[in-house]
Design a protein around this motif. Structure first.
Motif, PDB file in Angstrom:
ATOM      1  N   VAL A 145       2.470   1.938  -3.453  1.00 54.47           N
ATOM      2  CA  VAL A 145       1.536   2.507  -4.427  1.00 54.47           C
ATOM      3  C   VAL A 145       1.391   4.013  -4.208  1.00 54.47           C
ATOM      4  O   VAL A 145       1.423   4.801  -5.165  1.00 54.47           O
ATOM      5  CB  VAL A 145       0.168   1.798  -4.327  1.00 54.47           C
ATOM      6  CG1 VAL A 145      -0.896   2.561  -5.113  1.00 54.47           C
ATOM      7  CG2 VAL A 145       0.272   0.372  -4.857  1.00 54.47           C
ATOM      8  N   VAL A 154      -3.151  -3.025  -8.994  1.00 52.39           N
ATOM      9  CA  VAL A 154      -2.601  -1.741  -9.430  1.00 52.39           C
ATOM     10  C   VAL A 154      -3.070  -1.426 -10.846  1.00 52.39           C
ATOM     11  O   VAL A 154      -2.975  -2.272 -11.748  1.00 52.39           O
ATOM     12  CB  VAL A 154      -1.058  -1.757  -9.382  1.00 52.39           C
ATOM     13  CG1 VAL A 154      -0.491  -0.442  -9.898  1.00 52.39           C
ATOM     14  CG2 VAL A 154      -0.567  -2.038  -7.973  1.00 52.39           C
ATOM     15  N   VAL A 195       4.862  -1.640  -9.576  1.00 53.55           N
ATOM     16  CA  VAL A 195       5.465  -1.396  -8.265  1.00 53.55           C
ATOM     17  C   VAL A 195       6.959  -1.684  -8.318  1.00 53.55           C
ATOM     18  O   VAL A 195       7.778  -0.894  -7.822  1.00 53.55           O
ATOM     19  CB  VAL A 195       4.782  -2.262  -7.187  1.00 53.55           C
ATOM     20  CG1 VAL A 195       5.543  -2.183  -5.869  1.00 53.55           C
ATOM     21  CG2 VAL A 195       3.336  -1.823  -6.994  1.00 53.55           C
ATOM     22  N   ASN A 218       0.358  -4.810 -11.736  1.00 56.76           N
ATOM     23  CA  ASN A 218       1.041  -4.889 -10.441  1.00 56.76           C
ATOM     24  C   ASN A 218       2.551  -4.760 -10.565  1.00 56.76           C
ATOM     25  O   ASN A 218       3.232  -4.323  -9.630  1.00 56.76           O
ATOM     26  CB  ASN A 218       0.683  -6.205  -9.746  1.00 56.76           C
ATOM     27  CG  ASN A 218      -0.796  -6.298  -9.405  1.00 56.76           C
ATOM     28  OD1 ASN A 218      -1.435  -5.292  -9.086  1.00 56.76           O
ATOM     29  ND2 ASN A 218      -1.351  -7.498  -9.480  1.00 56.76           N
ATOM     30  N   LEU A 222       0.895   5.650  -7.912  1.00 55.92           N
ATOM     31  CA  LEU A 222       0.063   4.701  -8.648  1.00 55.92           C
ATOM     32  C   LEU A 222      -1.349   4.711  -8.067  1.00 55.92           C
ATOM     33  O   LEU A 222      -1.611   5.303  -7.027  1.00 55.92           O
ATOM     34  CB  LEU A 222       0.667   3.294  -8.563  1.00 55.92           C
ATOM     35  CG  LEU A 222       2.078   3.145  -9.131  1.00 55.92           C
ATOM     36  CD1 LEU A 222       2.639   1.757  -8.823  1.00 55.92           C
ATOM     37  CD2 LEU A 222       2.079   3.391 -10.636  1.00 55.92           C
ATOM     38  N   ARG A 223      -2.258   4.019  -8.735  1.00 57.00           N
ATOM     39  CA  ARG A 223      -3.645   3.971  -8.286  1.00 57.00           C
ATOM     40  C   ARG A 223      -4.129   2.530  -8.182  1.00 57.00           C
ATOM     41  O   ARG A 223      -3.640   1.652  -8.894  1.00 57.00           O
ATOM     42  CB  ARG A 223      -4.557   4.723  -9.257  1.00 57.00           C
ATOM     43  CG  ARG A 223      -4.314   6.224  -9.338  1.00 57.00           C
ATOM     44  CD  ARG A 223      -5.271   6.841 -10.332  1.00 57.00           C
ATOM     45  NE  ARG A 223      -5.067   6.276 -11.672  1.00 57.00           N
ATOM     46  CZ  ARG A 223      -5.939   6.426 -12.669  1.00 57.00           C
ATOM     47  NH1 ARG A 223      -7.058   7.086 -12.484  1.00 57.00           N
ATOM     48  NH2 ARG A 223      -5.671   5.903 -13.850  1.00 57.00           N
ATOM     49  N   HIS A 224      -5.110   2.333  -7.302  1.00 51.23           N
ATOM     50  CA  HIS A 224      -5.782   1.046  -7.254  1.00 51.23           C
ATOM     51  C   HIS A 224      -6.664   0.899  -8.494  1.00 51.23           C
ATOM     52  O   HIS A 224      -7.345   1.842  -8.896  1.00 51.23           O
ATOM     53  CB  HIS A 224      -6.655   0.941  -5.998  1.00 51.23           C
ATOM     54  CG  HIS A 224      -5.860   0.725  -4.749  1.00 51.23           C
ATOM     55  ND1 HIS A 224      -6.408   0.236  -3.595  1.00 51.23           N
ATOM     56  CD2 HIS A 224      -4.546   0.900  -4.476  1.00 51.23           C
ATOM     57  CE1 HIS A 224      -5.476   0.145  -2.657  1.00 51.23           C
ATOM     58  NE2 HIS A 224      -4.346   0.548  -3.181  1.00 51.23           N
ATOM     59  N   GLN A 261       0.834  -1.202   0.000  1.00 47.99           N
ATOM     60  CA  GLN A 261       0.000   0.000   0.000  1.00 47.99           C
ATOM     61  C   GLN A 261       0.872   1.257   0.000  1.00 47.99           C
ATOM     62  O   GLN A 261       0.597   2.226  -0.730  1.00 47.99           O
ATOM     63  CB  GLN A 261      -0.903   0.009   1.245  1.00 47.99           C
ATOM     64  CG  GLN A 261      -1.941  -1.099   1.287  1.00 47.99           C
ATOM     65  CD  GLN A 261      -3.236  -0.719   0.594  1.00 47.99           C
ATOM     66  OE1 GLN A 261      -3.234   0.064  -0.341  1.00 47.99           O
ATOM     67  NE2 GLN A 261      -4.332  -1.298   1.038  1.00 47.99           N
TER      68      GLN A 261
END
Length: 495
Positions: free
Chosen positions: A94, A241, A248, A245, A99-101, A91
């Protein structure tokens, strides 16, 4: 906190009769650019400062198990699909990287026994609970309480790491979280543990077995700690993400300005012993052999017979490499039309599930089946129903043959098969096998051994933070920050 420790180390250095600032490591090598390698690179820079050069060696691709592939001009996750909300390091990464979910797209799951669906999820939470109770009694409640207890203890690690405490072995780390019980959970199977708290054998066979197959491609003989981590994810609260992902990993390496060397490390040799040993890292870069010298070396890739072997030379006593075998997982990314009638739905428009988990039965030739969403989800995106061509991921222990593919799919446009040794073969560990060491030599650390305790994205990030703290504390001889007993009570007292 890192600055405070640096000042403390400087004070200790002066009090011991030395002049000038304490020396920092000149160069650090990290072998592997997956979650563990990229995270430890970031954490090492946080501890030692940006002036220390960090070289990251990667034989394949940045991201490791976090990977994507292209289907019909769109990117899809081909490795780890999602991350649990309790994964605090991920978390933080990110947020740090901007970055964003990814927007969540709802979907329902079911469990398939090889000839029928034994459990189906609905849109109604209370109905799902009733079905679980009807089929399995209060087993699901006992499971939930067990998983919550394990995760509550696991979360202690973030408090320890926030106060710069480190552990020199996996056993010491686990012991600090949950005592000997946590260590024993790496030796006892998840089935044995759940039976011990009153979970029924039927629930274990149907539900727990299906989750273990979909998560690791293995049975309920998997260790209890591994199982608990996997079951925590199966209970929901997952995210991914936007854009993939793997961003990251590449983002952390870019942020730290690490020097990424695309080469396979073949050997690490002790070049100079003494208070500050020097290590030679030998590598093969597209057929060209090279070597570099480092003060610290972090191995963040599994040391196992099926992977890329790394030789350890000139060490006395010799370094005993871990030999735990890794389990092959086959992921087939299929773009096509699902054969819903195989699962009992003659009309594909009535098939409501986005994922199917399979129990461990002779008729089950796949572990899990999931309708994938692209890594970039637009506002108006909808999950494609089975009567339309969609992208599905099929997990199995071996590549599916044409007959098996035609069983699951009416027709398909493309099939991309990925085979990798993704996780330790936990059933082969046995009760007598010890966990691999973290400290291989004074300045040589093994990060990926934590996977034998539990393999997950966040476990790799936690291990990365621990190795960075351990390397820092050992370098500056901050022994009071290593392997402290009764640490939970100590922190409560200090606060």
């Amino acid at each position: 906190m890192a600055l405070l420790l640096l000042l403390t180390a400087h004070f200790i250095w002066l009090c011991s009769g030395h002049q000038g600032a304490p020396d920092l490591p000149g160069r650090i090598a990290v072998v592997g650019a997956g979650v563990g390698g990229s995270a430890v690179t970031y954490f090492l820079q946080q501890q030692f400062g940006p002036q220390v050069q960090i070289d990251v060696f990667e034989a394949d691709r940045v991201g490791g198990r976090l990977a994507t592939l292209t289907v019909n001009n769109q990117q899809y996750e081909s490795g780890s699909l999602s991350i649990h909300s309790l994964n605090l390091h991920m978390q933080d990464f990110v947020k740090l990287l901007g970055l964003r979910h990814r927007r969540e797209v709802a979907g329902k799951s079911a469990i398939y026994s090889g000839d029928q669906l034994v459990l189906e999820e609905t849109d109604w939470y209370l109905l799902n609970l009733f079905r679980l109770w009807w089929h399995y009694g209060i087993s699901f409640l006992r499971l939930q309480m067990w998983v919550e207890e394990v995760m509550e203890k696991f979360m202690r690690v973030y408090k320890y790491q926030a106060h710069e405490y480190a552990f020199s072995s996996i056993e010491e780390l686990l012991r600090s979280l949950g005592g000997e019980h946590f260590v024993n959970m790496t030796q006892k199977s998840v089935a044995e543990s759940l039976l011990g708290i009153g979970v029924s054998q039927r629930f274990i066979d149907d539900v727990i077995g299906a989750v273990m197959r979909a998560s690791y491609g293995q049975t309920v003989a998997i260790p209890a700690l591994v199982g608990a981590m996997s079951l925590a994810g199966a209970q929901g609260n997952m995210w991914a993400v936007e854009g993939g992902n793997k961003l990251v990993c590449s983002g952390l390496l870019k942020l730290t300005k690490a020097n990424v060397i695309h080469a396979r490390v073949t050997a690490v040799s002790l070049h100079k012993s003494g208070k500050r040993p020097l290590y030679e890292v030998r590598y093969d870069q597209d057929g060209t052999l090279g070597s570099e010298y480092y003060d610290l070396v972090i191995v963040a890739t599994p040391l196992h017979k099926g992977g890329y072997p790394i030789s350890f030379l000139n060490f006395q006593p010799p370094i005993q490499e871990p030999t735990a075998p890794y389990h092959r997982v086959v992921s087939s990314i299929v773009h096509g039309y699902l054969n819903s009638s195989y699962f009992g739905f003659t009309d594909p428009k009535l098939f409501p599930f986005s994922s199917i988990l399979s129990t461990d039965s002779p008729d089950s030739f796949f572990h899990g089946l999931e309708n994938l969403c692209p890594v970039n989800i637009s506002v108006g995106f909808r999950r494609k129903p089975p009567h339309e061509a969609a992208v599905w991921r099929v997990l199995s222990s071996r590549p599916l043959d044409r007959r098996e593919l035609k069983t699951i799919f009416k027709s398909y446009y493309s099939v991309q098969v990925i085979e990798w040794q993704a996780f330790p073969s936990y059933g082969a560990t046995g009760s007598s096998r010890s966990l691999p060491p973290i400290v291989l030599h004074d300045g040589l650390y093994y990060l990926s051994g934590v996977e034998l305790a539990a393999a997950s994205v966040e476990m790799s990030a936690v291990a990365a933070k621990n190795v960075a703290l351990l390397a820092f504390n050992r370098w500056f001889e901050l022994t009071e920050k290593i392997d402290q007993p009764d640490l939970l009570h100590k922190l409560k007292t200090e606060l």
